[in-house]
Design an enzyme around this catalytic site. Structure first.
Site, PDB file in Angstrom:
ATOM      1  N   ARG A  47       0.823  -1.220   0.000  1.00  0.00           N
ATOM      2  CA  ARG A  47       0.000   0.000   0.000  1.00  0.00           C
ATOM      3  C   ARG A  47       0.858   1.272   0.000  1.00  0.00           C
ATOM      4  NH1 ARG A  47      -5.178  -0.789   3.726  1.00  0.00           N
ATOM      5  NH2 ARG A  47      -5.981  -2.740   2.881  1.00  0.00           N
ATOM      6  N   ASP A 148     -15.695   9.853   8.198  1.00  0.00           N
ATOM      7  CA  ASP A 148     -14.617   8.866   8.087  1.00  0.00           C
ATOM      8  C   ASP A 148     -13.304   9.642   8.067  1.00  0.00           C
ATOM      9  OD1 ASP A 148     -14.661   5.679   7.084  1.00  0.00           O
ATOM     10  OD2 ASP A 148     -12.774   6.719   6.712  1.00  0.00           O
TER      11      ASP A 148
HETATM   12  C1  SAM Z   1     -13.844  -1.663   7.718  1.00  0.00           C
HETATM   13  S1  SAM Z   1     -14.438  -0.045   7.419  1.00  0.00           S
HETATM   14  C2  SAM Z   1     -16.067  -0.157   8.114  1.00  0.00           C
HETATM   15  C3  SAM Z   1     -17.100   0.523   7.275  1.00  0.00           C
HETATM   16  C4  SAM Z   1     -18.545   0.424   7.779  1.00  0.00           C
HETATM   17  N1  SAM Z   1     -18.704   1.038   9.067  1.00  0.00           N
HETATM   18  C5  SAM Z   1     -19.026  -1.002   7.827  1.00  0.00           C
HETATM   19  O1  SAM Z   1     -19.162  -1.572   8.913  1.00  0.00           O
HETATM   20  O2  SAM Z   1     -19.260  -1.576   6.765  1.00  0.00           O
HETATM   21  C6  SAM Z   1     -13.555   0.937   8.633  1.00  0.00           C
HETATM   22  C7  SAM Z   1     -13.567   2.415   8.327  1.00  0.00           C
HETATM   23  O3  SAM Z   1     -13.050   3.138   9.451  1.00  0.00           O
HETATM   24  C8  SAM Z   1     -12.275   4.220   8.983  1.00  0.00           C
HETATM   25  N2  SAM Z   1     -11.316   4.677  10.025  1.00  0.00           N
HETATM   26  C9  SAM Z   1     -10.110   4.143  10.365  1.00  0.00           C
HETATM   27  N3  SAM Z   1      -9.535   4.854  11.351  1.00  0.00           N
HETATM   28  C10 SAM Z   1     -10.387   5.865  11.655  1.00  0.00           C
HETATM   29  C11 SAM Z   1     -10.349   6.937  12.587  1.00  0.00           C
HETATM   30  N4  SAM Z   1      -9.311   7.112  13.428  1.00  0.00           N
HETATM   31  N5  SAM Z   1     -11.380   7.795  12.605  1.00  0.00           N
HETATM   32  C12 SAM Z   1     -12.430   7.631  11.764  1.00  0.00           C
HETATM   33  N6  SAM Z   1     -12.534   6.643  10.861  1.00  0.00           N
HETATM   34  C13 SAM Z   1     -11.521   5.754  10.812  1.00  0.00           C
HETATM   35  C14 SAM Z   1     -11.591   3.666   7.735  1.00  0.00           C
HETATM   36  O4  SAM Z   1     -11.166   4.701   6.879  1.00  0.00           O
HETATM   37  C15 SAM Z   1     -12.681   2.787   7.137  1.00  0.00           C
HETATM   38  O5  SAM Z   1     -13.426   3.445   6.161  1.00  0.00           O
END
Ligand code: SAM
Length: 289
Positions: A47, A148
């Protein structure tokens, strides 16, 4: 030997040593709270390789030193975007949505939901579809604040265009009511109808930030499949900050492998991976009656 598991650097055209990998882990933890496991070495290499190539660098150490030297550089955003995992789907963990529908149907005030890890938008648009179905025209007053940390994921959510194969998994009724099928150059794609996008406000928010800049009074907070990337201490702090943002009878939706019962006393389990504030009289029917 080339490719040996114990080799200090991956045998690729770019050099990532064990020290570089540990530094990446430390930086993404400090910036986003994400705990990257030891076995994520290959993922980190592939990545971030794109970022190094973009800057015409061959050493991870040089890339990381540049980042550290410039705490306000735009590159931090690209670094963070590269290391997040955005896996999501429409109506993921489908059992949450009938519960949400029942919950909002009982509300008389305009409904406000916070979707705290909205990724590429499938989750907030699933919430929007649920509100339309549950509230009819009253859904127009609803607001789904969708946040996000990842700006690229948010840009996709803003575009609101998805591959048809993803949309074909939904019922025909939902496809017809909520999507516009693309033609010509857009064949194979479907766009979310403006009635839904109008309900969804997208903005960047790091759950680690000291100030979220959000008003309280949410009927529900969706924080699904993100806490799993944080350590217990970070999870506990975030849960504590959710409490004043929820309405007294508000609901907190968690991901399928997330259990908040052992982390916070402020919430108690209401249903499968759904929590309510512990300070409220229990909504469960009493078993001893
Ligand atoms: C696996 S996805 C989950 C998406 C959705 N909530 C679902 O359950 O399908 C995790 C998301 O959390 C976001 N994320 C990671 N670290 C974060 C942070 N410190 N603050 C806010 N969002 C974050 C990532 O960018 C990603 O889009």
């Amino acid at each position: 030997m080339a490719g040996s598991a114990t080799s200090a650097s991956l045998e690729r055209d770019l050099t990532m040593t064990d020290t570089d990998f540990d530094r990446v882990r430390k930086l993404i933890y400090q910036r986003a709270g994400i705990v990257l496991a030891e076995h994520k070495r290959e993922m980190v290499y592939s990545r971030l390789a794109r970022r190094l190539r973009h800057h015409k660098l061959t050493l991870f150490s040089e890339y990381l030193a540049r980042l550290e030297r410039q705490p306000d550089s735009k590159e931090w955003e690209a670094f963070t975007n590269a290391l997040t995992t955005n896996l999501t789907a429409f109506f993921r963990e489908a059992h949450h949505f009938p519960l949400l529908a029942n919950h909002v149907a009982a509300s008389t005030a305009p409904v406000r939901i916070w979707c705290a890890a909205a990724s590429t938008g499938e989750e907030p648009y699933s919430i929007a579809m649920t509100l339309h179905e549950a509230l009819g025209t009253r859904a127009r007053e609803a607001r789904i604040v969708s946040t996000d940390i990842d700006t690229e994921a948010l840009a996709k959510a803003r575009e609101a265009v998805y591959p048809l194969e993803q949309v074909l998994k939904l019922s025909e009724a939902r496809r017809k009511q909520f999507f516009l099928r693309g033609g010509g150059a857009r064949a194979g794609l479907a766009r979310i109808r403006p009635e839904l996008t109008a309900l969804v406000e997208l903005r960047q928010l790091n759950l680690l930030a000291p100030n979220w800049g959000l008003d309280g009074g949410f009927d529900a907070i969706f924080c699904r499949n993100i806490m799993i990337y944080f350590d217990k201490q970070t999870q506990a702090k975030i849960l504590e900050r959710f409490v004043p943002l929820l309405k007294p009878n508000g609901l907190l939706f968690a991901g399928h492998s997330e259990n908040f019962s052992y982390i916070s006393q402020a919430f108690r389990l209401r249903g499968q991976t759904v929590y309510e504030l512990a300070s409220q009289p229990s909504s469960r029917p009493s078993a001893s009656r």
